[in-house]
Structures are given as C-alpha cells and as structure tokens.
Design a protein around this motif. Structure first.
Motif, PDB file in Angstrom:
ATOM      1  N   THR A   2      44.782  33.731  41.109  1.00  0.00           N
ATOM      2  CA  THR A   2      44.620  33.860  39.653  1.00  0.00           C
ATOM      3  C   THR A   2      44.001  35.195  39.236  1.00  0.00           C
ATOM      4  O   THR A   2      43.121  35.707  39.887  1.00  0.00           O
ATOM      5  N   ARG A   3      44.503  35.743  38.160  1.00  0.00           N
ATOM      6  CA  ARG A   3      43.906  36.954  37.601  1.00  0.00           C
ATOM      7  C   ARG A   3      42.686  36.518  36.799  1.00  0.00           C
ATOM      8  O   ARG A   3      42.703  35.543  36.039  1.00  0.00           O
ATOM      9  N   ILE A   4      41.622  37.267  36.962  1.00  0.00           N
ATOM     10  CA  ILE A   4      40.361  36.946  36.288  1.00  0.00           C
ATOM     11  C   ILE A   4      40.333  37.565  34.902  1.00  0.00           C
ATOM     12  O   ILE A   4      40.825  38.662  34.690  1.00  0.00           O
ATOM     13  N   GLU A   6      38.349  39.483  33.068  1.00  0.00           N
ATOM     14  CA  GLU A   6      37.185  40.305  33.416  1.00  0.00           C
ATOM     15  C   GLU A   6      36.057  40.224  32.405  1.00  0.00           C
ATOM     16  O   GLU A   6      34.879  40.306  32.749  1.00  0.00           O
ATOM     17  N   ARG A   9      33.668  37.607  33.479  1.00  0.00           N
ATOM     18  CA  ARG A   9      33.045  37.592  34.807  1.00  0.00           C
ATOM     19  C   ARG A   9      31.535  37.665  34.582  1.00  0.00           C
ATOM     20  O   ARG A   9      31.055  38.547  33.873  1.00  0.00           O
ATOM     21  N   ILE A 107      33.475  33.255  41.717  1.00  0.00           N
ATOM     22  CA  ILE A 107      34.719  33.942  41.363  1.00  0.00           C
ATOM     23  C   ILE A 107      35.221  34.801  42.520  1.00  0.00           C
ATOM     24  O   ILE A 107      36.423  34.854  42.802  1.00  0.00           O
ATOM     25  N   GLU A 111      38.786  34.710  44.459  1.00  0.00           N
ATOM     26  CA  GLU A 111      39.647  35.884  44.631  1.00  0.00           C
ATOM     27  C   GLU A 111      40.166  36.017  46.057  1.00  0.00           C
ATOM     28  O   GLU A 111      41.137  36.740  46.288  1.00  0.00           O
ATOM     29  N   ILE A 139      33.298  29.359  34.362  1.00  0.00           N
ATOM     30  CA  ILE A 139      34.240  29.762  35.412  1.00  0.00           C
ATOM     31  C   ILE A 139      35.651  29.259  35.114  1.00  0.00           C
ATOM     32  O   ILE A 139      36.637  29.949  35.397  1.00  0.00           O
ATOM     33  N   ALA A 142      37.006  31.713  32.683  1.00  0.00           N
ATOM     34  CA  ALA A 142      37.214  33.017  33.326  1.00  0.00           C
ATOM     35  C   ALA A 142      38.476  33.007  34.182  1.00  0.00           C
ATOM     36  O   ALA A 142      39.190  34.018  34.269  1.00  0.00           O
ATOM     37  N   LEU A 143      38.774  31.874  34.790  1.00  0.00           N
ATOM     38  CA  LEU A 143      39.968  31.760  35.643  1.00  0.00           C
ATOM     39  C   LEU A 143      41.148  31.168  34.877  1.00  0.00           C
ATOM     40  O   LEU A 143      42.278  31.178  35.364  1.00  0.00           O
TER      41      LEU A 143
END
Length: 251
Positions: A2-4, A6, A9, A107, A111, A139, A142-143
């Motif tokens: 998954t792209r975070i 940012e 974060r 996180i 990743e 979280i 964020a994800l």
DNA sequence: GCGACAG
DNA sequence: ATCTTGTCGC
C-alpha cells in the motif's frame, strides 16, 4: 504494498498542539461506515476456505529504547506472511497520543509487507478516543485500509450498561461522553466479552472500536469472529507472539 | 484543584 | 508496555 498517505505518517517531532490538530483532520478523513471488500461473517480463525478474508494482526514489544512492531497476516488457520521492524523510541507514552509513539514503527512494518490484508486488527483504541483518532484510526487512514481497534482497557467513553457478568459473545455499546469530540451519546464502539469461564472469577471484556472503513457493529462482528481460546482475538495473539519472538532474538 | 488516562 | 513467583481453579 500500500502507498502511504505521507501527510498522515506519525511525526513524533510535532508539537502536542500540532498532533492534536492532525488527529482532528484524521478523524474527518476516517470512514466509520462499512467500505470493505469481503463478507464479515466469512472471517474465521480455526478453519479456512479460499474465500476466507485475509486478516492482519498488529502488536508491539519494547526493548530498552527500541520498539518492535510485528504484523501477522492470516487467512483462517493459515499464516500467509509476517513482517516486523525495530525502530528507535522517539516519543513517550501519552494517553491520547499513542499513535505518535508506535505508529511510525507500524507503518514501516507495513512497508515491508508484500501482501495487502482485507482488514487490520490493532492493539489499541480506534474511534474510542478523545478526538476519534486512536491508533487504529490513525494508521487505518494513513494506509487507507479497513482497520479495527481492540483495547484491553477503556480510554474514554461510557458503557451504556454494566459490563460485568457478560457471557462470551455478548456486547455492550460504548457511547461518547463530554470529553470526546463525538456528539454526546454517539456509539463509538463496544465492550465485547470474548471469553468467559463456566464459573468462578470473571474475565474483563475487550473494547472494540472502528478504525477506518468499518462501522462499530461490523468491527465488533469481525472481532467476534476472531475469538479463539483466549481473551485476546487470534490475530492479536499471533502478532504478540511474533513480536516476542523477534524481541527475544534481538536481546 | 480533582479525577481519568489505549500501550 | 515491562519487571516477575507463586498460586488458585478449571
């Protein structure tokens, strides 16, 4: 995997006011309704079919000045994959700001995963939080993955009725109180009795709340489906065991 | 000032 | 969360 996002974060270097401000923003981004791609009633822990959802358990262990974050991805009784990270501890434990202590580490562990779970079970609160932005919300947002918080103790909010003498599988709604951002009386989660002895002394319930993309009812239904032989749901136990194993090999 | 407080 | 022995009860 998954792209975070940012922007979300966890940043331990922010001021307390900035952290609380980000939490309010995260709460606005959070979706406390079902937006999932699986059938909650298909979740199992002791058996499995090809359709059994992929559930991730997340837990931490601590070693001196380091945090070990562990993730175990399981489809029913099959462990699909696991991952972990060890990161320096950069922030103290402050009630209400837990995600800034443990979130970055978690996180990073995600990743290193190559597989995306259908839903994540966190060890801590979700919407049961002063600003509706507990660890599972932070979280999860964020994800941008379905997320659920399971806490062993109640951070805030109030059970609508006594949570003593509940039978296994029974639940009691937790509603927002005055110190919470949610409108008074909003159901923000449930006390869920995951296990009970036939007689003698009682076991305390766990507190389930939505993290992201699940309603309070669905979050509790899913955790109920994750019940095993112990008080904590199986995904959490698997992650806890993995974190302990990693910790033991480090020290 | 008093009480409450995830991991 | 973590430091830790025994002990009560199914």
């Amino acid at each position: 995997m998954t792209r975070i996002r940012e922007r979300f974060r966890p940043d331990p270097s922010m001021s307390r006011a900035e952290m609380e401000s980000i939490q309010r923003e995260i709460a606005r981004e959070a979706v406390f309704e079902d937006s999932i791609g699986f059938d909650p009633t298909a979740v199992t822990v002791g058996t499995r079919t090809p359709e059994t959802p992929l559930v991730a358990g997340v837990d931490q262990a601590f070693l001196d000045d380091r945090i070990v974050s562990a993730i175990v991805l399981a489809r029913g009784d099959e462990i699909v994959t696991r991952s972990h990270t060890t990161t320096p501890m950069e922030f103290p434990y402050i009630p209400g700001l837990l995600s800034f202590r443990e979130g970055g580490s978690i996180i990073e562990a995600f990743e290193t995963l190559d597989t995306e779970p259908d839903v994540i079970v966190f060890d801590g609160s979700g919407r049961i939080h002063y600003r509706e932005a507990g660890l599972a919300v932070h979280i999860g947002v964020a994800l941008d993955l379905p997320a659920i918080g399971v806490a062993k103790a109640l951070l805030c909010g109030r059970p609508v009725s006594s949570t003593e003498t509940l039978a296994a599988g029974e639940r009691v709604p937790i509603v927002a109180d005055e110190e919470m951002s949610a409108p008074d009386g909003t159901t923000v989660g449930h006390a869920l009795q995951t296990r009970q002895y036939p007689n003698s002394h009682r076991i305390n319930p766990v507190y389930v709340s939505p993290g992201h993309r699940v309603s309070a009812d669905t979050a509790t239904a899913i955790v109920d489906r994750c019940r095993g032989e112990y008080k904590l749901p199986e995904p959490t136990r698997l992650a806890d065991a993995h974190a302990d194993a990693v910790k033991t090999n480090i020290e």
